[in-house]
Design an enzyme around this catalytic site. Structure first.
Site, PDB file in Angstrom:
ATOM      1  N   ASP A 278       0.801  -1.212  -0.030  1.00 29.18           N
ATOM      2  CA  ASP A 278       0.016  -0.097  -0.066  1.00 29.18           C
ATOM      3  C   ASP A 278       0.940   1.253  -0.201  1.00 29.18           C
ATOM      4  OD1 ASP A 278      -1.765   2.151   0.976  1.00 29.18           O
ATOM      5  OD2 ASP A 278      -3.165   0.687   1.127  1.00 29.18           O
ATOM      6  N   ILE A 279       0.404   2.306  -1.140  1.00 31.63           N
ATOM      7  CA  ILE A 279       1.664   3.229  -1.045  1.00 31.63           C
ATOM      8  C   ILE A 279       1.261   4.222   0.217  1.00 31.63           C
ATOM      9  CG2 ILE A 279      -0.201   4.889  -2.179  1.00 31.63           C
ATOM     10  CD1 ILE A 279       3.268   4.289  -3.302  1.00 31.63           C
TER      11      ILE A 279
ATOM     12  N   GLU B 229     -12.362   3.165  -1.125  1.00 28.82           N
ATOM     13  CA  GLU B 229     -11.573   4.285  -1.950  1.00 28.82           C
ATOM     14  C   GLU B 229     -11.414   3.679  -3.339  1.00 28.82           C
ATOM     15  OE1 GLU B 229      -7.281   5.770  -1.844  1.00 28.82           O
ATOM     16  OE2 GLU B 229      -8.166   5.827   0.165  1.00 28.82           O
TER      17      GLU B 229
ATOM     18  N   HIS C  30      -9.835  -5.503  -2.738  1.00 26.94           N
ATOM     19  CA  HIS C  30      -8.524  -5.961  -2.211  1.00 26.94           C
ATOM     20  C   HIS C  30      -8.656  -6.224  -0.703  1.00 26.94           C
ATOM     21  CE1 HIS C  30      -9.673  -1.766  -2.210  1.00 26.94           C
ATOM     22  NE2 HIS C  30      -8.888  -1.556  -0.699  1.00 26.94           N
TER      23      HIS C  30
ATOM     24  N   HIS D  44      -6.519  -5.991   2.656  1.00 26.77           N
ATOM     25  CA  HIS D  44      -5.488  -5.238   3.437  1.00 26.77           C
ATOM     26  C   HIS D  44      -4.867  -6.354   4.553  1.00 26.77           C
ATOM     27  CE1 HIS D  44      -6.396  -0.934   2.534  1.00 26.77           C
ATOM     28  NE2 HIS D  44      -7.574  -1.467   2.320  1.00 26.77           N
TER      29      HIS D  44
HETATM   30  P1  AMP Z   1     -10.056   1.210   0.434  1.00 28.26           P
HETATM   31  O1  AMP Z   1     -10.348   1.106  -0.880  1.00 28.26           O
HETATM   32  O2  AMP Z   1     -10.770   1.949   1.294  1.00 28.26           O
HETATM   33  O3  AMP Z   1      -9.555  -0.255   0.672  1.00 28.26           O
HETATM   34  O4  AMP Z   1      -8.560   1.769   0.181  1.00 28.26           O
HETATM   35  C1  AMP Z   1      -7.499   1.937  -0.806  1.00 28.26           C
HETATM   36  C2  AMP Z   1      -6.146   1.600  -0.384  1.00 28.26           C
HETATM   37  O5  AMP Z   1      -5.305   1.385  -1.790  1.00 28.26           O
HETATM   38  C3  AMP Z   1      -5.734   2.824   0.394  1.00 28.26           C
HETATM   39  O6  AMP Z   1      -5.090   2.204   1.400  1.00 28.26           O
HETATM   40  C4  AMP Z   1      -4.378   3.468  -0.403  1.00 28.26           C
HETATM   41  O7  AMP Z   1      -3.449   3.804   0.218  1.00 28.26           O
HETATM   42  C5  AMP Z   1      -4.515   2.304  -1.430  1.00 28.26           C
HETATM   43  N1  AMP Z   1      -3.642   2.863  -2.846  1.00 28.26           N
HETATM   44  C6  AMP Z   1      -4.263   3.688  -3.544  1.00 28.26           C
HETATM   45  N2  AMP Z   1      -3.609   3.977  -4.694  1.00 28.26           N
HETATM   46  C7  AMP Z   1      -2.618   3.153  -4.573  1.00 28.26           C
HETATM   47  C8  AMP Z   1      -1.459   2.984  -5.571  1.00 28.26           C
HETATM   48  N3  AMP Z   1      -1.161   3.483  -6.523  1.00 28.26           N
HETATM   49  N4  AMP Z   1      -0.554   2.059  -5.040  1.00 28.26           N
HETATM   50  C9  AMP Z   1      -0.488   1.339  -3.771  1.00 28.26           C
HETATM   51  N5  AMP Z   1      -1.653   1.472  -2.990  1.00 28.26           N
HETATM   52  C10 AMP Z   1      -2.631   2.388  -3.336  1.00 28.26           C
END
Ligand code: AMP
Length: 129
Positions: free
Chosen positions: A28-29, A87, A92, A94
Site C-alpha cells: 500500500d502506497i 476508496e 482488495h 489489506h
Molecule cells: P480502500 O479502498 O478504502 O480499501 O483503500 C484503498 C487503499 O489503496 C488505500 O489504503 C490506499 O493507500 C491504497 N492505494 C491507492 N492507490 C494506490 C497505489 N497506486 N498503490 C498502492 N496503494 C494504493
C-alpha cells in the site's frame, strides 16, 4: 480500468510482493504500518463479496501465502486482515503487520514513506514466499 488494474498491467509502478495467474500483491502506497500489503484479484470486481466462491477461496489462500511470508520478513505478532474498499472500486484485502491493535488504525498513515525502505520491504517479503 481501475488504478489497481493499471498497476497489475504495469502501467503504474508498484512495490510488487507476489503474483500468480489470478492475483497480485503489492505494498500500500500510504501504509498504516510498515509492510502494509494489498492483495487484489486480476479480475476487476468492485465488492469482495461479489467474487464467486471458488475465486474468493483462492484469493484467501493466496493472501495466506503472502501473510506467511510477511510474518517471516517483518517482526510482528500477527498479520492483521481487513477489507474496506471505500476508496478504490477493485476488491482488495489489506494485510498489516501488527504488534498492537493501533497498528491497524487507518486514520494514521505513514506520511511519504521512504521509497528505498518500501523497495526493501517488498523484496524481503518476496524473498520469504
Ligand atoms: P480502500 O479502498 O478504502 O480499501 O483503500 C484503498 C487503499 O489503496 C488505500 O489504503 C490506499 O493507500 C491504497 N492505494 C491507492 N492507490 C494506490 C497505489 N497506486 N498503490 C498502492 N496503494 C494504493
Amino acid at each position: 480500468m481501475t488504478i489497481f488494474s493499471k498497476i497489475i498491467a504495469g502501467e503504474i509502478p508498484s512495490y510488487k510482493v507476489a503474483e500468480d495467474d489470478k492475483f497480485y500483491a503489492f505494498l500500500d502506497i500510504n501504509p498504516v504500518n510498515w509492510g502494509h500489503t494489498l492483495v487484489v484479484p486480476k479480475q476487476e470486481v468492485d465488492y469482495i463479496f461479489d467474487i464467486d466462491d471458488d475465486q474468493l477461496a483462492d484469493m484467501i489462500v493466496f493472501a495466506k501465502k503472502v501473510a506467511t511470508a510477511m510474518k517471516k520478513a517483518i517482526p510482528c505478532r500477527k498479520i492483521g486482515v481487513t477489507v474496506l474498499g471505500l476508496e478504490v472500486p477493485h476488491a482488495h484485502i489489506h494485510l498489516v503487520p501488527l504488534q498492537k491493535e493501533g497498528d491497524m488504525d487507518f486514520k494514521h498513515k505513514i506520511d511519504n514513506p521512504d521509497p528505498e525502505k518500501m523497495k526493501k520491504i517488498a523484496a524481503d517479503i518476496a524473498a520469504n514466499l
